[in-house]
Design an enzyme around this catalytic site. Structure first.
Site, mmCIF file in Angstrom:
data_model
loop_
_atom_site.group_PDB
_atom_site.id
_atom_site.type_symbol
_atom_site.label_atom_id
_atom_site.label_comp_id
_atom_site.label_asym_id
_atom_site.label_seq_id
_atom_site.Cartn_x
_atom_site.Cartn_y
_atom_site.Cartn_z
ATOM 1 N N THR A 12 -40.055 -3.705 -30.130
ATOM 2 C CA THR A 12 -39.941 -2.473 -29.442
ATOM 3 C C THR A 12 -40.641 -1.646 -30.148
ATOM 4 O O THR A 12 -40.756 -1.412 -31.526
ATOM 5 C CB THR A 12 -38.448 -2.029 -28.981
ATOM 6 O OG1 THR A 12 -38.616 -1.067 -28.169
ATOM 7 C CG2 THR A 12 -37.686 -1.608 -30.135
ATOM 8 N N ASN A 14 -39.763 1.613 -29.003
ATOM 9 C CA ASN A 14 -38.918 2.682 -28.419
ATOM 10 C C ASN A 14 -37.939 2.918 -29.587
ATOM 11 O O ASN A 14 -37.027 2.416 -29.948
ATOM 12 C CB ASN A 14 -38.272 2.113 -27.444
ATOM 13 C CG ASN A 14 -37.205 3.193 -26.812
ATOM 14 O OD1 ASN A 14 -36.838 4.113 -27.305
ATOM 15 N ND2 ASN A 14 -36.993 3.031 -25.714
ATOM 16 N N LYS A 17 -34.417 3.403 -28.904
ATOM 17 C CA LYS A 17 -33.546 1.915 -28.911
ATOM 18 C C LYS A 17 -33.567 1.267 -30.039
ATOM 19 O O LYS A 17 -32.508 0.876 -30.314
ATOM 20 C CB LYS A 17 -34.586 0.880 -27.934
ATOM 21 C CG LYS A 17 -34.260 0.029 -26.876
ATOM 22 C CD LYS A 17 -35.110 -0.786 -26.066
ATOM 23 C CE LYS A 17 -34.711 -0.862 -24.755
ATOM 24 N NZ LYS A 17 -35.558 -2.059 -24.125
ATOM 25 N N GLU A 41 -45.434 -8.342 -22.020
ATOM 26 C CA GLU A 41 -44.817 -7.942 -20.603
ATOM 27 C C GLU A 41 -44.858 -9.386 -19.879
ATOM 28 O O GLU A 41 -45.930 -9.748 -19.540
ATOM 29 C CB GLU A 41 -45.540 -7.057 -20.038
ATOM 30 C CG GLU A 41 -45.408 -5.641 -20.484
ATOM 31 C CD GLU A 41 -43.774 -5.202 -20.455
ATOM 32 O OE1 GLU A 41 -43.057 -5.622 -19.579
ATOM 33 O OE2 GLU A 41 -43.359 -4.462 -21.391
ATOM 34 N N ASP A 70 -34.631 -7.019 -23.026
ATOM 35 C CA ASP A 70 -35.027 -6.145 -21.927
ATOM 36 C C ASP A 70 -33.868 -5.976 -21.096
ATOM 37 O O ASP A 70 -32.820 -6.403 -21.010
ATOM 38 C CB ASP A 70 -35.811 -7.209 -21.031
ATOM 39 C CG ASP A 70 -36.569 -6.590 -19.997
ATOM 40 O OD1 ASP A 70 -37.577 -6.036 -20.382
ATOM 41 O OD2 ASP A 70 -36.199 -6.915 -18.750
ATOM 42 N N GLY A 146 -34.582 7.616 -21.335
ATOM 43 C CA GLY A 146 -34.609 6.835 -20.129
ATOM 44 C C GLY A 146 -33.603 7.462 -19.089
ATOM 45 O O GLY A 146 -33.472 8.786 -18.655
ATOM 46 N N TYR A 147 -32.734 6.552 -18.559
ATOM 47 C CA TYR A 147 -31.695 6.914 -17.599
ATOM 48 C C TYR A 147 -30.609 7.476 -18.076
ATOM 49 O O TYR A 147 -29.594 7.689 -17.218
ATOM 50 C CB TYR A 147 -31.491 5.749 -16.581
ATOM 51 C CG TYR A 147 -32.788 5.186 -15.797
ATOM 52 C CD1 TYR A 147 -33.132 5.592 -14.365
ATOM 53 C CD2 TYR A 147 -33.588 4.242 -16.414
ATOM 54 C CE1 TYR A 147 -34.200 5.390 -13.972
ATOM 55 C CE2 TYR A 147 -34.540 3.796 -15.751
ATOM 56 C CZ TYR A 147 -35.028 4.460 -14.299
ATOM 57 O OH TYR A 147 -36.158 3.873 -13.590
ATOM 58 N N ASP A 148 -30.508 7.764 -19.229
ATOM 59 C CA ASP A 148 -29.144 8.257 -19.809
ATOM 60 C C ASP A 148 -28.470 9.477 -19.243
ATOM 61 O O ASP A 148 -27.488 9.535 -18.900
ATOM 62 C CB ASP A 148 -29.248 8.412 -21.324
ATOM 63 C CG ASP A 148 -29.252 7.239 -22.153
ATOM 64 O OD1 ASP A 148 -28.799 5.983 -21.515
ATOM 65 O OD2 ASP A 148 -29.320 7.568 -23.217
ATOM 66 N N LYS A 168 -21.701 5.982 -26.477
ATOM 67 C CA LYS A 168 -22.530 5.112 -25.802
ATOM 68 C C LYS A 168 -22.646 3.575 -26.950
ATOM 69 O O LYS A 168 -22.550 2.612 -25.951
ATOM 70 C CB LYS A 168 -23.982 5.691 -25.596
ATOM 71 C CG LYS A 168 -24.818 4.749 -24.971
ATOM 72 C CD LYS A 168 -26.439 5.209 -24.839
ATOM 73 C CE LYS A 168 -27.142 4.239 -24.297
ATOM 74 N NZ LYS A 168 -28.735 4.366 -24.022
HETATM 75 P P1 IMP Z 1 -37.152 -1.739 -21.057
HETATM 76 O O1 IMP Z 1 -35.810 -2.851 -21.422
HETATM 77 O O2 IMP Z 1 -37.315 -1.190 -22.344
HETATM 78 O O3 IMP Z 1 -38.087 -2.327 -20.423
HETATM 79 O O4 IMP Z 1 -36.315 -0.428 -20.444
HETATM 80 C C1 IMP Z 1 -36.361 -0.348 -18.816
HETATM 81 C C2 IMP Z 1 -36.286 1.005 -18.461
HETATM 82 O O5 IMP Z 1 -34.920 1.346 -18.554
HETATM 83 C C3 IMP Z 1 -36.902 2.132 -19.269
HETATM 84 O O6 IMP Z 1 -37.459 3.027 -18.638
HETATM 85 C C4 IMP Z 1 -35.945 2.396 -20.361
HETATM 86 O O7 IMP Z 1 -36.396 3.787 -20.825
HETATM 87 C C5 IMP Z 1 -34.801 2.594 -19.390
HETATM 88 N N1 IMP Z 1 -33.550 2.293 -20.283
HETATM 89 C C6 IMP Z 1 -33.487 0.983 -21.127
HETATM 90 N N2 IMP Z 1 -32.337 1.197 -21.716
HETATM 91 C C7 IMP Z 1 -31.616 2.217 -21.393
HETATM 92 C C8 IMP Z 1 -30.665 3.015 -21.808
HETATM 93 O O8 IMP Z 1 -29.834 2.323 -22.636
HETATM 94 N N3 IMP Z 1 -30.119 4.067 -21.165
HETATM 95 C C9 IMP Z 1 -31.109 4.641 -20.331
HETATM 96 N N4 IMP Z 1 -32.257 4.073 -19.956
HETATM 97 C C10 IMP Z 1 -32.489 2.775 -20.690
#
Ligand code: IMP
Length: 196
Positions: A12, A14, A17, A41, A70, A146-148, A168
């Site tokens: 990752t 991120n 994360k 992807e 994911d 993200g959606y936190d 969390k």
């Molecule tokens: P991905 O798993 O990194 O592809 O995440 C998918 C989407 O969900 C991305 O926009 C992330 O920012 C969001 N996301 C993944 N994990 C979390 C989390 O723990 N909290 C809030 N948003 C998340």
């Protein structure tokens, strides 16, 4: 039998994360490094399949003990949207767009589903963690990513972003999936060495 020096490399870029994963795995003594490559992807409706296939590809390039995660966000009244397309929805319509879709909706139930895949000795193992909750009426809090700011986990009135990392990382979808991974790695002593 004891096991030491367990180390994984996570695909990752991120940083939030990665920090969460390191924090979750710290009590287990598992070392976390960034692989230095983004997860490949893969298109699929199921986060478990996405993590599994991406791990197969990355492990064939980078070797064992690579971990791919994911995460999908499933909103009940939207028929599970955005699900595994959470990243795309976040980049395009954003939190405001998601909240707009839910305007006037009393049913705000949602769940995060996190799939974690690790490859060892040519096999891929997948672990799932879920967190149920609901979508807040407006973004609240500043921690996390993200959606936190809009996700309120079951049993709480505050969003992940208001609760902060300490809480969390105890209750989240990611905590559940990575705790299952940690138990597997330590019990089987994969990605580490036996001391007895
Ligand atoms: P991905 O798993 O990194 O592809 O995440 C998918 C989407 O969900 C991305 O926009 C992330 O920012 C969001 N996301 C993944 N994990 C979390 C989390 O723990 N909290 C809030 N948003 C998340």
């Amino acid at each position: 039998m004891a096991c030491r020096g367990v180390r994984i490399r996570v695909a990752t870029r991120n940083a939030h994360k990665l920090a969460e994963i390191a924090e979750i795995l710290r009590p287990y003594g598992i070392q976390v490094e960034a692989l230095g490559a983004e997860k490949v992807e893969v298109q699929d409706d199921d986060v478990a399949n996405i993590a599994r296939r991406a791990a197969e590809i990355l492990c064939s390039q980078h070797g064992d003990c690579v971990v791919v995660e994911d995460t999908g966000l499933y909103i009940k009244s939207l028929g599970g949207f955005p699900g595994p397309y959470a990243e795309y929805a976040y980049r395009t319509v954003g939190l405001r767009g998601i909240l707009r879709l839910l305007e006037g909706s009393r049913d705000r139930e949602a769940a995060f589903r996190c799939a974690v895949a690790v490859c060892v000795g040519g096999s891929v193992h997948v672990f799932i963690g879920e967190a149920r909750g609901w979508i807040a009426r407006e973004p609240r809090g500043s921690a996390g990513f993200g959606y936190d700011p809009v996700f309120v986990p079951e049993g709480e009135s505050r969003t992940y972003a208001e609760l902060g990392g300490l809480v969390k990382n105890r209750v989240s979808h990611r905590a559940r999936a990575f705790t299952a991974l940690a138990k597997f790695l330590l019990e089987s002593c994969k990605c580490g060495e036996r001391t007895t």
